[in-house]
Motif scaffolding. Structure first.
Motif, PDB file in Angstrom:
ATOM      1  N   ALA A  63       0.825  -1.204   0.000  1.00 33.22           N
ATOM      2  CA  ALA A  63       0.000   0.000   0.000  1.00 33.22           C
ATOM      3  C   ALA A  63       0.861   1.256   0.000  1.00 33.22           C
ATOM      4  O   ALA A  63       0.429   2.310  -0.472  1.00 33.22           O
ATOM      5  N   ALA A  64       2.079   1.163   0.499  1.00 31.07           N
ATOM      6  CA  ALA A  64       2.966   2.322   0.615  1.00 31.07           C
ATOM      7  C   ALA A  64       3.823   2.560  -0.624  1.00 31.07           C
ATOM      8  O   ALA A  64       4.518   3.567  -0.707  1.00 31.07           O
ATOM      9  N   LYS A  65       3.771   1.678  -1.614  1.00 33.43           N
ATOM     10  CA  LYS A  65       4.620   1.798  -2.810  1.00 33.43           C
ATOM     11  C   LYS A  65       4.309   3.104  -3.532  1.00 33.43           C
ATOM     12  O   LYS A  65       3.160   3.372  -3.889  1.00 33.43           O
ATOM     13  N   ARG A  66       5.339   3.922  -3.739  1.00 35.72           N
ATOM     14  CA  ARG A  66       5.159   5.216  -4.408  1.00 35.72           C
ATOM     15  C   ARG A  66       5.979   5.266  -5.685  1.00 35.72           C
ATOM     16  O   ARG A  66       7.086   4.765  -5.740  1.00 35.72           O
ATOM     17  N   ASN A  67       5.418   5.936  -6.677  1.00 35.25           N
ATOM     18  CA  ASN A  67       6.141   6.210  -7.910  1.00 35.25           C
ATOM     19  C   ASN A  67       7.034   7.422  -7.634  1.00 35.25           C
ATOM     20  O   ASN A  67       6.536   8.453  -7.191  1.00 35.25           O
ATOM     21  N   PRO A  68       8.327   7.321  -7.907  1.00 37.30           N
ATOM     22  CA  PRO A  68       9.233   8.429  -7.586  1.00 37.30           C
ATOM     23  C   PRO A  68       9.037   9.693  -8.427  1.00 37.30           C
ATOM     24  O   PRO A  68       9.508  10.759  -8.044  1.00 37.30           O
ATOM     25  N   ILE A  69       8.307   9.591  -9.545  1.00 35.13           N
ATOM     26  CA  ILE A  69       8.141  10.776 -10.400  1.00 35.13           C
ATOM     27  C   ILE A  69       6.697  11.269 -10.515  1.00 35.13           C
ATOM     28  O   ILE A  69       6.401  12.138 -11.313  1.00 35.13           O
ATOM     29  N   SER A  70       5.801  10.699  -9.715  1.00 36.07           N
ATOM     30  CA  SER A  70       4.409  11.173  -9.732  1.00 36.07           C
ATOM     31  C   SER A  70       3.797  10.962  -8.351  1.00 36.07           C
ATOM     32  O   SER A  70       4.457  10.495  -7.439  1.00 36.07           O
ATOM     33  N   SER A  71       2.521  11.277  -8.255  1.00 39.20           N
ATOM     34  CA  SER A  71       1.807  11.081  -6.988  1.00 39.20           C
ATOM     35  C   SER A  71       1.293   9.658  -6.829  1.00 39.20           C
ATOM     36  O   SER A  71       0.701   9.327  -5.809  1.00 39.20           O
ATOM     37  N   ALA A  72       1.526   8.808  -7.812  1.00 37.64           N
ATOM     38  CA  ALA A  72       0.970   7.451  -7.807  1.00 37.64           C
ATOM     39  C   ALA A  72       1.436   6.661  -6.580  1.00 37.64           C
ATOM     40  O   ALA A  72       2.621   6.654  -6.252  1.00 37.64           O
ATOM     41  N   THR A  73       0.471   6.005  -5.939  1.00 36.19           N
ATOM     42  CA  THR A  73       0.718   5.321  -4.677  1.00 36.19           C
ATOM     43  C   THR A  73      -0.078   4.031  -4.595  1.00 36.19           C
ATOM     44  O   THR A  73      -1.237   3.989  -4.983  1.00 36.19           O
ATOM     45  N   GLY A  74       0.545   2.999  -4.078  1.00 37.63           N
ATOM     46  CA  GLY A  74      -0.176   1.820  -3.649  1.00 37.63           C
ATOM     47  C   GLY A  74      -0.330   0.699  -4.637  1.00 37.63           C
ATOM     48  O   GLY A  74       0.402   0.589  -5.624  1.00 37.63           O
ATOM     49  N   LEU A  75      -1.301  -0.146  -4.344  1.00 31.82           N
ATOM     50  CA  LEU A  75      -1.512  -1.404  -5.051  1.00 31.82           C
ATOM     51  C   LEU A  75      -1.784  -1.242  -6.529  1.00 31.82           C
ATOM     52  O   LEU A  75      -1.347  -2.062  -7.335  1.00 31.82           O
ATOM     53  N   ILE A  76      -2.537  -0.207  -6.891  1.00 35.07           N
ATOM     54  CA  ILE A  76      -2.805   0.047  -8.310  1.00 35.07           C
ATOM     55  C   ILE A  76      -2.300   1.427  -8.716  1.00 35.07           C
ATOM     56  O   ILE A  76      -2.700   1.964  -9.741  1.00 35.07           O
ATOM     57  N   GLN A  77      -1.395   1.977  -7.905  1.00 36.67           N
ATOM     58  CA  GLN A  77      -0.791   3.276  -8.169  1.00 36.67           C
ATOM     59  C   GLN A  77      -1.855   4.351  -8.368  1.00 36.67           C
ATOM     60  O   GLN A  77      -1.973   4.977  -9.418  1.00 36.67           O
ATOM     61  N   PHE A  78      -2.626   4.569  -7.295  1.00 37.92           N
ATOM     62  CA  PHE A  78      -3.644   5.614  -7.278  1.00 37.92           C
ATOM     63  C   PHE A  78      -2.983   6.974  -7.463  1.00 37.92           C
ATOM     64  O   PHE A  78      -2.024   7.301  -6.761  1.00 37.92           O
ATOM     65  N   MET A  79      -3.490   7.781  -8.366  1.00 36.36           N
ATOM     66  CA  MET A  79      -3.040   9.165  -8.527  1.00 36.36           C
ATOM     67  C   MET A  79      -3.783  10.028  -7.507  1.00 36.36           C
ATOM     68  O   MET A  79      -4.845   9.643  -7.008  1.00 36.36           O
ATOM     69  N   ALA A  80      -3.242  11.212  -7.213  1.00 35.30           N
ATOM     70  CA  ALA A  80      -3.838  12.089  -6.199  1.00 35.30           C
ATOM     71  C   ALA A  80      -5.303  12.409  -6.507  1.00 35.30           C
ATOM     72  O   ALA A  80      -6.164  12.330  -5.623  1.00 35.30           O
ATOM     73  N   ALA A  81      -5.590  12.751  -7.759  1.00 35.82           N
ATOM     74  CA  ALA A  81      -6.972  13.100  -8.127  1.00 35.82           C
ATOM     75  C   ALA A  81      -7.896  11.894  -7.975  1.00 35.82           C
ATOM     76  O   ALA A  81      -9.045  12.033  -7.537  1.00 35.82           O
TER      77      ALA A  81
ATOM     78  N   ALA B  20      -2.952   9.119   2.846  1.00 33.38           N
ATOM     79  CA  ALA B  20      -3.735   8.197   3.676  1.00 33.38           C
ATOM     80  C   ALA B  20      -3.643   6.775   3.131  1.00 33.38           C
ATOM     81  O   ALA B  20      -3.506   5.814   3.901  1.00 33.38           O
ATOM     82  N   LEU B  21      -3.696   6.639   1.811  1.00 35.52           N
ATOM     83  CA  LEU B  21      -3.583   5.310   1.201  1.00 35.52           C
ATOM     84  C   LEU B  21      -2.246   4.662   1.553  1.00 35.52           C
ATOM     85  O   LEU B  21      -2.178   3.468   1.851  1.00 35.52           O
ATOM     86  N   ALA B  22      -1.180   5.440   1.532  1.00 34.05           N
ATOM     87  CA  ALA B  22       0.159   4.917   1.815  1.00 34.05           C
ATOM     88  C   ALA B  22       0.305   4.443   3.253  1.00 34.05           C
ATOM     89  O   ALA B  22       1.128   3.571   3.543  1.00 34.05           O
TER      90      ALA B  22
END
Length: 165
Positions: free
Chosen positions: A43-61, A72-74
């Motif tokens: 859940a904490a996995k972050r993309n180093p060049i965007s806001s993408a986070t987590g299991l399916i790389q949720f974007m901030a929007a 919160a997702l992270a």
């Protein structure tokens, strides 16, 4: 289930429930999450060049549209973040019959249901630059099939990580 030996039994149970509810393949969802999370299922996995986070790389929007934030997702457990994976996929209920469509729901929802040879990114557009690594034949276009090819690799690799019952 593919990749099941890499996650908790609770995670497996929740993925099975999600997929049963939404009429989609748990193996396809696990392959997509393996690809998006770099096989970490974190859940904490972050993309180093965007806001993408987590299991399916949720974007901030996207996170905001689901009533949360990437921060919160992270902070959630992997299992708890699956609630948001469910919420994200809910609008696609009954429509994700292929791995390609399951992955398109994450990458480019407007491509769900289109033929696999559809051009989804063209060199003349900014989205292509962000995804040009998916252009296997380097022709300046990314087809739906090309975009899903790396997820198919995770699908095949995931067969090595099936939990013994």
């Amino acid at each position: 289930m593919l990749w099941s030996s890499k996650v908790s039994q609770t995670f497996v149970d929740r993925v099975e429930w999600i997929c049963d509810e939404l009429g989609m393949s748990s193996d396809y969802l696990m392959a997509c999450m393996a690809f998006e999370s770099g096989e970490s299922f974190s859940a904490a996995k972050r993309n180093p060049i965007s806001s993408a986070t987590g299991l399916i790389q949720f974007m901030a929007a996207t996170a905001r549209s689901l009533g949360t934030t990437t921060a919160a997702l992270a902070k959630m457990s992997d299992e708890d973040q699956l609630k948001y994976v469910y919420k994200y996929f809910l609008p696609f209920k009954g429509r994700l019959k292929t791995l390609e469509d399951t992955y398109m729901a994450i990458l480019l929802p407007s491509a769900v249901g289109k033929p696999n040879d559809s051009n989804i990114f063209r060199a003349s557009r900014a989205q292509y630059l962000a995804n040009k690594g998916l252009d296997k034949n380097r022709d300046g276009k990314v087809t739906k099939a090309e975009a899903a090819a790396k997820v198919w690799e995770k699908y095949e690799k995931g067969k090595r990580y099936v939990r013994e019952i």
